[in-house]
Design a protein around this motif. Structure first.
Motif, PDB file in Angstrom:
ATOM      1  N   GLN A   1      -2.178  -3.775   4.392  1.00  0.00           N
ATOM      2  CA  GLN A   1      -3.152  -3.782   5.494  1.00  0.00           C
ATOM      3  C   GLN A   1      -4.576  -3.776   4.938  1.00  0.00           C
ATOM      4  N   SER A   2      -5.494  -4.355   5.706  1.00  0.00           N
ATOM      5  CA  SER A   2      -6.881  -4.484   5.251  1.00  0.00           C
ATOM      6  C   SER A   2      -7.577  -3.116   5.174  1.00  0.00           C
ATOM      7  N   ASP A   3      -6.927  -2.082   5.728  1.00  0.00           N
ATOM      8  CA  ASP A   3      -7.538  -0.749   5.638  1.00  0.00           C
ATOM      9  C   ASP A   3      -6.793   0.156   4.641  1.00  0.00           C
TER      10      ASP A   3
ATOM     11  N   GLY B   1      -8.877  -1.651   1.408  1.00  0.00           N
ATOM     12  CA  GLY B   1      -8.359  -3.011   1.526  1.00  0.00           C
ATOM     13  C   GLY B   1      -8.043  -3.689   0.200  1.00  0.00           C
ATOM     14  N   SER B   2      -8.540  -3.141  -0.904  1.00  0.00           N
ATOM     15  CA  SER B   2      -8.366  -3.819  -2.201  1.00  0.00           C
ATOM     16  C   SER B   2      -7.088  -3.388  -2.905  1.00  0.00           C
TER      17      SER B   2
END
Lengths: 261, 261
Positions: B107-109, B67-68
């Motif tokens: 995307q957060s994933d 996510g980063s």
């Protein structure tokens, strides 16, 4: 039995049959030995990332596919669930059991990690005429917690654990060169000379292993240590983790000398 | 503008503002540039494992937390979603779009992977007085598919892609030494001399990039190439993957010279 002169394949067979359940130090002279960590796949990315970000203390030799016990690269078709003499089973960071075989508790989502061990470079140091004190004194290597921060990955982090070997001043450069050539088994020292700078107050009181004699004309030399990744796993308290028992290593088919560049 | 003499921080600012959207070749002389691959976390363990098992073609420089977007190690607080001049978005292995910014589709994933690039060792070759033909001829480096199998990890596998540089016979040893000192940007050659042995039938017909002149008294030298991991990702046809557009790299704050041991 002279385990020192036996082949890794022969010794692994005796280990698998539980005819050997003790420490592997000195067995199969010239061959690399490896540390073990097993985690569920859910945590495997973060742990592999932790090792990738901290390659000095956590040099990855081989990682299994999720669910696979087969060791292919470091040995010819060995079994991560039977070919270590002793395993430690940890639940939520607490040691719950020591066993000689983990076949019956192997999970389909388990991922094994084989991590390099400084046994390999010690053989090269001795070969190069550099004294290795804890071997001379038949003790375990002295290991220390430090203030050297690790790079975090997910739940894994903490400070580096180091091992210490006293080296005569006139052999320090040679010692750096010999070990720097073997980055897959921790490589060059991380610090030379002033234990206080890395957070060690008394080198006669190791946090793990045994104290050894530091003679006049010697300087303490510190290397990143394979206890680091195990500590990181224990501190993260995962629901389940399996490691080898200290000193009860995996004996690879890879010669120490071929872990050099 | 003389981008060659500018600092990475200045050029990255222009890239982020989309004042630079073209190739980065020659920008910020002396600083390493990096390849990009972004995958959802579900595939990140297998891809990191693929890179770990194939470090020569896939040398990992930095991997983000899930996510980063923040790049910490290779640059001071850069952004993986805005600091490349051009991105390619792939769905099920098909290139669907090229864009200059992926903030809106992050995307957060997502997990980003920065992978070493042979640009770094070319600067060192030139510094050492070794000719780099495609730079002399202002072309892209010639790259070839080979028969050298990669070690599989999950859905990722295939054969190695290599780059080729013709080297005068009397400079081959020096060439090996200079590049071997930089394993984080592909390191030593993987083959010297006989293209057929690695499955290349005609070195005048590269699979990617441009053909270059091989002069009398020169031998073709082959290195593992950063196209390898991108190929592996495309062939695996993941639901979504993002890479940089060829030649549109990330400019790091790390000097090429500090990628040596």
């Amino acid at each position: 039995m002279n385990y020192s002169a036996m082949s890794p394949k022969e010794v692994r067979k005796l280990i698998k049959e539980q005819k050997i359940t003790g420490q592997t130090s000195g067995m199969c002279a010239g061959y690399a030995q490896a540390n073990l960590c097993i985690l569920p796949k859910e945590l495997a990315f973060d742990f592999l990332l932790f090792c990738t970000r901290n390659p000095r203390p956590c040099p990855v030799l081989e990682v299994g596919d999720a669910g696979s016990r087969i060791i292919k690269e470091m040995a010819d078709n060995a079994d991560a669930a039977t070919d270590f003499p002793k395993y430690r089973i940890w639940k939520n960071g607490v040691l719950t059991k020591e066993v000689n075989d983990i076949s019956d508790i192997w999970q389909s989502d388990f991922v094994y990690f084989l991590i390099g061990c400084s046994f390999s470079f010690e053989a090269e140091l001795i070969e190069a005429g550099i004294p290795v004190r804890h071997i001379e004194e038949s003790r375990n290597v002295p290991m220390f917690n430090t203030n050297i921060p690790l790079k975090k990955a997910g739940i894994f982090g903490g400070n580096m654990v180091v091992s210490m070997r006293p080296i005569p001043y006139d052999l320090v450069v040679k010692t750096v060169n010999v070990t720097a050539a073997m980055p897959r088994v921790h490589g060059a020292p991380i610090h030379i000379g002033n234990p206080k700078l890395i957070g060690i107050n008394d080198i006669s009181k190791p946090d793990y292993g045994d104290a050894v004699t530091v003679k006049d004309g010697e300087i303490p030399v510190f290397w990143p240590c394979g206890v680091t990744p195990q500590n990181a796993v224990m501190n993260a308290k995962p629901p389940i983790a399996i490691t080898h028992s200290p000193g009860h290593m995996f004996i690879t088919d890879i010669k120490n000398s071929s872990l050099k560049y």
